[in-house]
Design an enzyme around this catalytic site. Sequence first.
Site, mmCIF file in Angstrom:
data_model
loop_
_atom_site.group_PDB
_atom_site.id
_atom_site.type_symbol
_atom_site.label_atom_id
_atom_site.label_comp_id
_atom_site.label_asym_id
_atom_site.label_seq_id
_atom_site.Cartn_x
_atom_site.Cartn_y
_atom_site.Cartn_z
ATOM 1 N N LEU A 109 -10.013 9.569 8.393
ATOM 2 C CA LEU A 109 -9.329 10.304 9.449
ATOM 3 C C LEU A 109 -9.650 11.796 9.421
ATOM 4 C CD1 LEU A 109 -7.474 10.397 11.854
ATOM 5 C CD2 LEU A 109 -5.503 10.362 10.302
ATOM 6 N N THR A 167 -8.241 6.058 0.829
ATOM 7 C CA THR A 167 -9.551 6.409 1.378
ATOM 8 C C THR A 167 -9.462 6.770 2.850
ATOM 9 O OG1 THR A 167 -10.583 4.892 -0.192
ATOM 10 C CG2 THR A 167 -11.935 5.637 1.647
ATOM 11 N N CYS A 168 -8.641 6.061 3.588
ATOM 12 C CA CYS A 168 -8.485 6.354 5.005
ATOM 13 C C CYS A 168 -7.887 7.741 5.218
ATOM 14 C CB CYS A 168 -7.590 5.303 5.670
ATOM 15 S SG CYS A 168 -8.220 3.612 5.533
ATOM 16 N N SER A 169 -7.013 8.155 4.297
ATOM 17 C CA SER A 169 -6.339 9.447 4.416
ATOM 18 C C SER A 169 -7.165 10.599 3.874
ATOM 19 C CB SER A 169 -4.995 9.399 3.682
ATOM 20 O OG SER A 169 -4.129 8.444 4.246
#
Length: 222
Positions: A125, A119-121
Site C-alpha cells: 500500500l 507486508t501489505c502495510s
Amino acid sequence: VESAVNLSGIGGNNFTVEFLGDFYCQAAFPGGCLPQYYDYFLLAHAAHVSIFKLKLNQKIMEKLSMEGKHVPSIIFKTRVRDESVGGENPYRWQDVSSDDIFKNKKIVIFSLPGAFTPTCSSTHLPGYEAAYDEIKSLGVDEVYCLSVNDAFVMFQWGKHQNVSKVKLLPDGSGDFTRGMGMMVKKDNLGFGERSWRYSMYVEDGVVKKIFAEPGFSDNCKD
C-alpha cells in the site's frame, strides 16, 4: 474411481495423472515447471474411443485467461461521509458498481490478502501511494487497492497508513476476487478465504494486463 493414465502430445508434455477423487488429482510435470498440485476437470473414456479433455489448474487458468476479458460485474458495499447523517460518525452505506469504477476509465488496481497485515502495510500500500502521481501521469484515471475486508476495516487501515491518494476498495464477500479467479484459502492463518496478490491494468472494464505473485496456492504461509 482411482486410476492412472498417461497423456502424451499435449502441449509438448507428457503427463502422469493420478485420480484422487472428485475433480482433484496430483500430477507430476517434466522439469517441475509448475506447482505440484492441480485442480482438474477431466472427461475420460476408453483409450482409442474418445479424447481426454483436461483443464489444468482451474484457478491459474482463470487468472491467465482474464486478459482481454471484462472484470467481474459486482456491487461493492462502501461507506461514504455524509454530513446530513449527523452524529459523531456521519457515514452512510453506498453501493458502488464495477461500472462506476471501470467504465470509460483507465484503472490500475492491486489486490492483497488483508488490511493491517505486515507486508501489505509495510510495502504494497505505501509503495503504490508513493507512486500514485507517477502512475497518474501515464494517463491512468485512478489507482485502487482491493482486499477481502469490509468497508470499516479498509477505512481504518487507510487512516492508519495515512493514505490520501490510493482509493481503498472493500471486497467484503469476495465476489470480485472470486470472479477474478484469485480467491485462495488461508485457513492456516485463520483468515478464511482471501485474495492472492496481483495487480492489473484495466481499460473500460477490460483487463489489458495482469501480474500475479508466483506460487499461487492455498494456505501459503505469507
